[in-house]
Enzyme design. Structure first.
Site, PDB file in Angstrom:
ATOM      1  N   PRO A  52      14.420   6.915 -16.753  1.00  0.00           N
ATOM      2  CA  PRO A  52      15.066   6.014 -17.714  1.00  0.00           C
ATOM      3  C   PRO A  52      14.558   4.576 -17.626  1.00  0.00           C
ATOM      4  O   PRO A  52      14.406   4.036 -16.541  1.00  0.00           O
ATOM      5  CB  PRO A  52      16.547   6.076 -17.342  1.00  0.00           C
ATOM      6  CG  PRO A  52      16.601   6.638 -15.972  1.00  0.00           C
ATOM      7  CD  PRO A  52      15.355   7.440 -15.761  1.00  0.00           C
ATOM      8  N   GLU A  53      14.267   3.999 -18.766  1.00  0.00           N
ATOM      9  CA  GLU A  53      13.978   2.571 -18.880  1.00  0.00           C
ATOM     10  C   GLU A  53      14.987   2.014 -19.882  1.00  0.00           C
ATOM     11  O   GLU A  53      15.905   2.711 -20.284  1.00  0.00           O
ATOM     12  CB  GLU A  53      12.527   2.346 -19.338  1.00  0.00           C
ATOM     13  CG  GLU A  53      11.517   2.861 -18.312  1.00  0.00           C
ATOM     14  CD  GLU A  53      10.067   2.547 -18.697  1.00  0.00           C
ATOM     15  OE1 GLU A  53       9.835   1.551 -19.396  1.00  0.00           O
ATOM     16  OE2 GLU A  53       9.189   3.316 -18.291  1.00  0.00           O
TER      17      GLU A  53
ATOM     18  N   LYS B 137      18.324  -2.062 -16.675  1.00  0.00           N
ATOM     19  CA  LYS B 137      18.607  -0.637 -16.498  1.00  0.00           C
ATOM     20  C   LYS B 137      19.975  -0.409 -15.867  1.00  0.00           C
ATOM     21  O   LYS B 137      20.265   0.705 -15.424  1.00  0.00           O
ATOM     22  CB  LYS B 137      17.523  -0.006 -15.623  1.00  0.00           C
ATOM     23  CG  LYS B 137      16.097  -0.188 -16.165  1.00  0.00           C
ATOM     24  CD  LYS B 137      15.097   0.487 -15.231  1.00  0.00           C
ATOM     25  CE  LYS B 137      13.707  -0.087 -15.401  1.00  0.00           C
ATOM     26  NZ  LYS B 137      12.755   0.452 -14.422  1.00  0.00           N
TER      27      LYS B 137
ATOM     28  N   ARG C 260       2.308   2.889  -9.237  1.00  0.00           N
ATOM     29  CA  ARG C 260       2.751   3.553 -10.456  1.00  0.00           C
ATOM     30  C   ARG C 260       1.565   3.751 -11.397  1.00  0.00           C
ATOM     31  O   ARG C 260       0.712   2.889 -11.511  1.00  0.00           O
ATOM     32  CB  ARG C 260       3.835   2.713 -11.160  1.00  0.00           C
ATOM     33  CG  ARG C 260       5.010   2.338 -10.263  1.00  0.00           C
ATOM     34  CD  ARG C 260       5.838   3.546  -9.884  1.00  0.00           C
ATOM     35  NE  ARG C 260       6.228   4.292 -11.072  1.00  0.00           N
ATOM     36  CZ  ARG C 260       7.220   3.938 -11.863  1.00  0.00           C
ATOM     37  NH1 ARG C 260       7.935   2.877 -11.616  1.00  0.00           N
ATOM     38  NH2 ARG C 260       7.500   4.657 -12.923  1.00  0.00           N
TER      39      ARG C 260
END
Ligand code: ZN
Length: 269
Positions: free
Chosen positions: A2-3, A59, A259
C-alpha cells in the site's frame, strides 16, 4: 504494497462503513499487527466506542473514537480492511475484527503481519514517533506550485528523496517510479538539482499517477499486485525487460536503498 492511493481508498471505505457506528465487540490475535497492546487491552479499549471519523496522513490512518481515543493503523505490506456479516467465517490472514452495531464486522486482514494497530489517546497521536517524524502529505504538497521544489534538497537520488516519509508522506516505490518516468526524470538525478519547472512537472505527474490509481479502485477492497489475478496497471513499475511504452527500449530495474526502481534510460534523463 500500500502507498498513498491504497491508504486513501481504505480511509474512504472505512469512513463510509463506520462513521457514527458503535463497536460492540473487538477481538485480535496476540502479536503483530498489535503493537504495545495485548488482545485483552485491544478488546477493552475498543468495546463500546463510537467511531467518529477516519483521517489519513501519508500511509497512516487515524480512526477517531469517542472518549478522545484514536486507533492508529498502518497497513504494512499486505494489510487491508474488509467488511463482512458479523457471523461470517474468518478470512484467510485475518488478524483482528471489530463487530459493529449494524450487524457487520470489520476484519483486518494482513497475511504478512507487517501492519500496525495501536490505540492512543488522541492528544498523544501527533507526538507518537511514527507520526511526529512524518513530512506533509504528498497529495497536498503536489497540489501547490513550488511545493515539491521547496522540499527537494541535496545530492541524494531523487527516487530516494521522494520515498523519504519525513520529506513527503505517502509516496513509495511504485508511484515514485511511475512519476519519474512520466516526468522524464532519471531516478538518479540529485534531488536538489531539479529546476523549479521540472519539480513542478514532477509534482503534477506524481499527483496524477496517485489520483488515477485511486480512481481505478472501484471494488470494496484493495486488490494488491502480489495477490495475483490483478493485472499490472502501471506503465513502468514491475515491467523489467518489457518495451518502454514511450520509446520501445527495454525497461530496466536497478535498486535504490534496497528497493527496485524501474526506469527507461533513454526517456529519463
Ligand atoms: Zn523509453
Amino acid at each position: 504494497m500500500p502507498e498513498l492511493p491504497e491508504v486513501e481508498f481504505c480511509a474512504r471505505r472505512l469512513r463510509e462503513w463506520t462513521t457514527g457506528r458503535r463497536i460492540v465487540d473487538a477481538q485480535a490475535q496476540a502479536g503483530p499487527p498489535l503493537r504495545d497492546l495485548t488482545p485483552e487491552a485491544f478488546a477493552v479499549g475498543l468495546r463500546d466506542r463510537r467511531i467518529d471519523g477516519v483521517e489519513r496522513l501519508g500511509k497512516q490512518l487515524f480512526v477517531r473514537l469517542d472518549g478522545d481515543a484514536t486507533l492508529l493503523v498502518h497497513l504494512g505490506m499486505t494489510g487491508k480492511f474488509v467488511r463482512e456479516h458479523r457471523d461470517a467465517a474468518d478470512r484467510a490472514g485475518e488478524r483482528a475484527r471489530l463487530a459493529l452495531d449494524d450487524g457487520r464486522s470489520l476484519r483486518f486482514v494482513d497475511p504478512r503481519r507487517f501492519g500496525r494497530l495501536r490505540l492512543l489517546a488522541t492528544p498523544d497521536v501527533p507526538l507518537h514517533p511514527e507520526i511526529a517524524s512524518l513530512g506533509e502529505d504528498a497529495l497536498a504538497v503536489c497540489a501547490r506550485p513550488g511545493g515539491l521544489a521547496a522540499i527537494l534538497r541535496g545530492r541524494r537520488p531523487i527516487k530516494v528523496a521522494l520515498m523519504d516519509q519525513s520529506v513527503l508522506a505517502g509516496v513509495g516505490n511504485i508511484y515514485a517510479s511511475e512519476a519519474l518516468f512520466a516526468a522524464g526524470i532519471s531516478p538518479d538525478a540529485p534531488a536538489g538539482s531539479l529546476t523549479p519547472d521540472r519539480a513542478d512537472a514532477l509534482a503534477l505527474h506524481l499527483r496524477a499517477c496517485m489520483l488515477e490509481s485511486l480512481e481505478r479502485e472501484k471494488d470494496s477492497e484493495i486488490a494488491y499486485l502480489h495477490e495475483g489475478g490483478a493485472e499490472n496497471p502501471f506503465r513502468i513499475y514491475g515491467r523489467k525487460g518489457e518495451p518502454c511504452p514511450a520509446c520501445g527500449d527495454p525497461v530496466r530495474r536497478v535498486e535504490h536503498a534496497g528497493r527496485g526502481t524501474y526506469f527507461c534510460p533513454r526517456c529519463q534523463t
